[in-house]
Motif scaffolding. Structure first.
Motif, PDB file in Angstrom:
ATOM      1  N   ARG A  28      36.271  20.154  50.388  1.00 27.08           N
ATOM      2  CA  ARG A  28      36.300  20.936  49.160  1.00 27.08           C
ATOM      3  C   ARG A  28      34.886  21.352  48.768  1.00 27.08           C
ATOM      4  O   ARG A  28      33.914  20.683  49.098  1.00 27.08           O
ATOM      5  N   PHE A  29      34.854  22.467  48.088  1.00 26.57           N
ATOM      6  CA  PHE A  29      33.582  22.878  47.492  1.00 26.57           C
ATOM      7  C   PHE A  29      33.837  23.274  46.044  1.00 26.57           C
ATOM      8  O   PHE A  29      34.972  23.587  45.664  1.00 26.57           O
ATOM      9  N   ALA A  30      32.799  23.191  45.242  1.00 23.09           N
ATOM     10  CA  ALA A  30      32.926  23.557  43.829  1.00 23.09           C
ATOM     11  C   ALA A  30      32.399  24.972  43.631  1.00 23.09           C
ATOM     12  O   ALA A  30      31.722  25.514  44.503  1.00 23.09           O
ATOM     13  N   TYR A  31      32.747  25.574  42.508  1.00 24.14           N
ATOM     14  CA  TYR A  31      32.173  26.887  42.220  1.00 24.14           C
ATOM     15  C   TYR A  31      31.721  26.993  40.769  1.00 24.14           C
ATOM     16  O   TYR A  31      32.279  26.345  39.885  1.00 24.14           O
ATOM     17  N   ILE A  32      30.708  27.790  40.593  1.00 26.47           N
ATOM     18  CA  ILE A  32      30.217  28.174  39.261  1.00 26.47           C
ATOM     19  C   ILE A  32      29.928  29.667  39.364  1.00 26.47           C
ATOM     20  O   ILE A  32      29.485  30.130  40.422  1.00 26.47           O
ATOM     21  N   SER A  33      30.187  30.425  38.298  1.00 23.70           N
ATOM     22  CA  SER A  33      29.979  31.871  38.429  1.00 23.70           C
ATOM     23  C   SER A  33      29.683  32.555  37.090  1.00 23.70           C
ATOM     24  O   SER A  33      29.974  32.008  36.035  1.00 23.70           O
ATOM     25  N   ASP A  34      29.119  33.747  37.190  1.00 28.83           N
ATOM     26  CA  ASP A  34      29.009  34.678  36.060  1.00 28.83           C
ATOM     27  C   ASP A  34      28.461  34.034  34.791  1.00 28.83           C
ATOM     28  O   ASP A  34      29.130  34.015  33.756  1.00 28.83           O
ATOM     29  N   SER A  35      27.240  33.536  34.887  1.00 31.27           N
ATOM     30  CA  SER A  35      26.620  32.872  33.722  1.00 31.27           C
ATOM     31  C   SER A  35      25.898  33.848  32.804  1.00 31.27           C
ATOM     32  O   SER A  35      25.635  33.537  31.641  1.00 31.27           O
ATOM     33  N   HIS A  36      25.516  35.021  33.320  1.00 34.12           N
ATOM     34  CA  HIS A  36      24.942  36.098  32.494  1.00 34.12           C
ATOM     35  C   HIS A  36      23.822  35.621  31.575  1.00 34.12           C
ATOM     36  O   HIS A  36      23.838  35.904  30.370  1.00 34.12           O
ATOM     37  N   LEU A  37      22.849  34.929  32.137  1.00 29.64           N
ATOM     38  CA  LEU A  37      21.788  34.348  31.313  1.00 29.64           C
ATOM     39  C   LEU A  37      20.852  35.399  30.730  1.00 29.64           C
ATOM     40  O   LEU A  37      20.390  36.297  31.438  1.00 29.64           O
ATOM     41  N   TYR A  38      20.612  35.278  29.454  1.00 25.45           N
ATOM     42  CA  TYR A  38      19.472  35.936  28.823  1.00 25.45           C
ATOM     43  C   TYR A  38      18.360  34.894  28.811  1.00 25.45           C
ATOM     44  O   TYR A  38      18.611  33.709  29.074  1.00 25.45           O
ATOM     45  N   SER A  39      17.151  35.307  28.477  1.00 28.48           N
ATOM     46  CA  SER A  39      16.129  34.263  28.347  1.00 28.48           C
ATOM     47  C   SER A  39      16.532  33.372  27.167  1.00 28.48           C
ATOM     48  O   SER A  39      17.197  33.803  26.223  1.00 28.48           O
ATOM     49  N   LYS A  40      16.115  32.134  27.239  1.00 26.89           N
ATOM     50  CA  LYS A  40      16.626  31.100  26.341  1.00 26.89           C
ATOM     51  C   LYS A  40      16.349  31.385  24.863  1.00 26.89           C
ATOM     52  O   LYS A  40      17.114  31.001  23.985  1.00 26.89           O
ATOM     53  N   ASP A  41      15.227  32.086  24.583  1.00 21.69           N
ATOM     54  CA  ASP A  41      14.906  32.350  23.180  1.00 21.69           C
ATOM     55  C   ASP A  41      15.793  33.456  22.595  1.00 21.69           C
ATOM     56  O   ASP A  41      15.875  33.630  21.380  1.00 21.69           O
ATOM     57  N   LEU A  42      16.482  34.219  23.454  1.00 20.51           N
ATOM     58  CA  LEU A  42      17.379  35.272  22.950  1.00 20.51           C
ATOM     59  C   LEU A  42      18.807  34.771  22.778  1.00 20.51           C
ATOM     60  O   LEU A  42      19.521  35.177  21.869  1.00 20.51           O
ATOM     61  N   ASN A  43      19.231  33.920  23.716  1.00 18.57           N
ATOM     62  CA  ASN A  43      20.620  33.480  23.686  1.00 18.57           C
ATOM     63  C   ASN A  43      20.704  32.163  24.447  1.00 18.57           C
ATOM     64  O   ASN A  43      20.494  32.133  25.660  1.00 18.57           O
TER      65      ASN A  43
ATOM     66  N   GLY B  21      34.854  28.450  32.224  1.00 18.76           N
ATOM     67  CA  GLY B  21      34.988  27.237  33.031  1.00 18.76           C
ATOM     68  C   GLY B  21      34.294  27.341  34.366  1.00 18.76           C
ATOM     69  O   GLY B  21      33.464  28.234  34.590  1.00 18.76           O
ATOM     70  N   ASP B  22      34.651  26.404  35.223  1.00 17.45           N
ATOM     71  CA  ASP B  22      34.152  26.393  36.602  1.00 17.45           C
ATOM     72  C   ASP B  22      35.320  25.930  37.460  1.00 17.45           C
ATOM     73  O   ASP B  22      36.461  26.123  37.043  1.00 17.45           O
ATOM     74  N   GLY B  23      35.103  25.301  38.591  1.00 16.21           N
ATOM     75  CA  GLY B  23      36.269  24.866  39.353  1.00 16.21           C
ATOM     76  C   GLY B  23      35.966  24.403  40.746  1.00 16.21           C
ATOM     77  O   GLY B  23      34.814  24.129  41.090  1.00 16.21           O
ATOM     78  N   MET B  24      37.044  24.359  41.507  1.00 13.92           N
ATOM     79  CA  MET B  24      36.991  23.709  42.809  1.00 13.92           C
ATOM     80  C   MET B  24      37.872  24.455  43.799  1.00 13.92           C
ATOM     81  O   MET B  24      38.865  25.064  43.406  1.00 13.92           O
ATOM     82  N   VAL B  25      37.490  24.389  45.046  1.00 14.08           N
ATOM     83  CA  VAL B  25      38.317  24.974  46.097  1.00 14.08           C
ATOM     84  C   VAL B  25      38.566  23.898  47.151  1.00 14.08           C
ATOM     85  O   VAL B  25      37.616  23.382  47.745  1.00 14.08           O
ATOM     86  N   GLN B  26      39.828  23.529  47.325  1.00 14.91           N
ATOM     87  CA  GLN B  26      40.202  22.567  48.370  1.00 14.91           C
ATOM     88  C   GLN B  26      40.616  23.357  49.600  1.00 14.91           C
ATOM     89  O   GLN B  26      41.572  24.144  49.541  1.00 14.91           O
ATOM     90  N   VAL B  27      39.900  23.178  50.695  1.00 11.89           N
ATOM     91  CA  VAL B  27      40.214  23.909  51.924  1.00 11.89           C
ATOM     92  C   VAL B  27      41.100  23.037  52.812  1.00 11.89           C
ATOM     93  O   VAL B  27      40.740  21.912  53.139  1.00 11.89           O
ATOM     94  N   HIS B  28      42.262  23.564  53.166  1.00 10.07           N
ATOM     95  CA  HIS B  28      43.216  22.827  53.996  1.00 10.07           C
ATOM     96  C   HIS B  28      42.939  23.056  55.483  1.00 10.07           C
ATOM     97  O   HIS B  28      42.117  23.898  55.853  1.00 10.07           O
ATOM     98  N   ALA B  29      43.718  22.321  56.304  1.00  8.85           N
ATOM     99  CA  ALA B  29      43.492  22.373  57.754  1.00  8.85           C
ATOM    100  C   ALA B  29      43.708  23.769  58.332  1.00  8.85           C
ATOM    101  O   ALA B  29      43.118  24.133  59.335  1.00  8.85           O
TER     102      ALA B  29
END
Ligand SMILES: [Fe+2]
Ligand SMILES: [Fe+2]
Length: 373
Positions: free
Chosen positions: A70-85, A325-333
């Protein structure tokens, strides 16, 4: 007075400190109890870092050449610089905590693109710095928000190639740059930031549709030339490699041509970012899954929603993290996957391999438990 974010971060720190003091056995007991409590109330997870146990669901196919993982995923965080958002910054940090709390750790973490909001060096650097806290190795993909200020220069200097292949435990992986647009800026004499902002708009018609492009399609075909057709293939693309809704660029203009390159493979999974929602589709041999965003959920497009998609309840407007959110992908045989959408503040949604394989007839995920707002 403390802000909600500060209170949340303090509460998170306390909980994580508490968890760190537990043995693995106790930790599992605590998380099981928390999941049980969630099921009992049927509403939401107050914290999102309970591990989601999909490993036990792995199908072992004696003929399979893949060692399930399995692998995890994170996506689409759309960061502004920290002092803006700092809300989006906290979103990404929360996802990093989620993934780091998984026991056992995933084989790797896949990042699905749109790390930055406006492609600025400080946004991308901030993202790289936060992602460095992940315990598992990270694989990166580019999104249009990372790309259109300097056409990928800063992103590549931080993360390397925007397209690459690799092999893991018997699965062939390919990461694409699917956000290539025809030049609409030179003729209009747009500055880099004007170009970036044009692409960053959801329904901004001043831009061109996304493509993988002829040159990259030729590269893809060449990369896959020596890969046998029965080898499981997982392709990552930022935009979906099919056509959902053009007005929002939930769309890859040369999707059919890319699908044609993938057609000879028995089992293909395409995992995409960009749409910020639970989204599942199947076209012939290709099983498609979208990724959740850590920043905001997009509404479902007014047309073109694939019939296999399991709609999540619409977000609670009084909760800024709902629908993220985030999540996980379980890869089968056999290379097909169970896709886990770990929605923050809601029960996770698992879209199983059986569900897409049966064309939606078997193992349909439960309907969302919260009413739409
Ligand atoms: Fe995005
Ligand atoms: Fe995007």
């Amino acid at each position: 007075m403390k802000s909600i974010e500060t209170k949340y971060m303090e509460e998170r720190e306390r909980t994580l400190r508490g968890l760190a003091g537990l043995s693995r056995r106790d930790f599992l007991k605590v998380s099981t109890a928390a999941v049980g409590a969630t099921a009992l109330h049927g509403v939401f997870n107050p914290h999102s870092f309970q591990p989601v146990d999909v490993a036990s669901a792995a199908t072992v196919d004696p003929a399979g050449k893949v060692e399930p993982f399995r692998f995890a995923y994170i996506s689409d965080s759309h960061l502004y610089s920290k002092d803006l958002n700092d809300r989006f910054v906290n979103g990404l940090m929360r996802a990093v905590d989620d993934v780091n709390a998984l026991d056992p750790q995933p084989d790797f973490v896949f990042y699905g693109g749109d790390l930055a909001q406006l492609g600025q060096p400080q946004e991308l650097e901030l993202g790289a710095q936060i992602l460095k806290n992940l315990k598992a190795p990270v694989r990166m993909m580019v999104g249009e928000h990372d790309w259109y200020l300097d056409l990928g220069e800063k992103w590549r200097s931080l993360f390397g190639d925007d397209r690459y292949t690799f092999e893991h435990k018997g699965v062939q992986f390919v990461t694409l740059n699917s956000v290539i647009e025809e030049d609409f800026w030179t003729e209009r004499n747009l500055s880099p930031m004007e170009r970036m902002k044009t692409v960053a708009g959801l329904d901004n018609h001043g831009q061109r549709p996304f493509t993988v492009g002829a040159e990259q399609r030729a590269w893809l075909a060449q990369q896959l030339e020596k890969v046998p057709s029965d080898k499981p293939l997982i392709v990552f693309s930022h935009s979906p490699l099919y056509k959902i809704y053009k007005n929002w660029n939930f769309w890859t203009d040369d999707a059919e041509e890319v699908q044609a390159i993938l057609k000879r493979f028995a089992n293909v999974v395409v995992i995409h970012g960009h749409t910020h929602q639970v989204l599942t589709n199947r076209i012939g041999n290709i099983h498609f899954h979208g990724l959740l965003s850590t920043a905001w959920p997009w509404p479902y497009a007014p047309q073109g929603l694939p019939p296999l998609t399991v709609q999540m309840g619409r977000p609670d407007p009084f909760n800024p993290n709902d629908g993220c959110g985030d999540g996980m992908v379980q890869v089968h045989a056999d290379g097909l996957v169970d896709k886990v959408y770990a929605l923050w503040n809601r029960n996770p949604v698992t879209v199983s391999r059986r569900y897409t394989l049966s064309g939606g007839k078997e193992d349909r995920p439960a309907a969302p438990l919260l009413a739409s707002f």
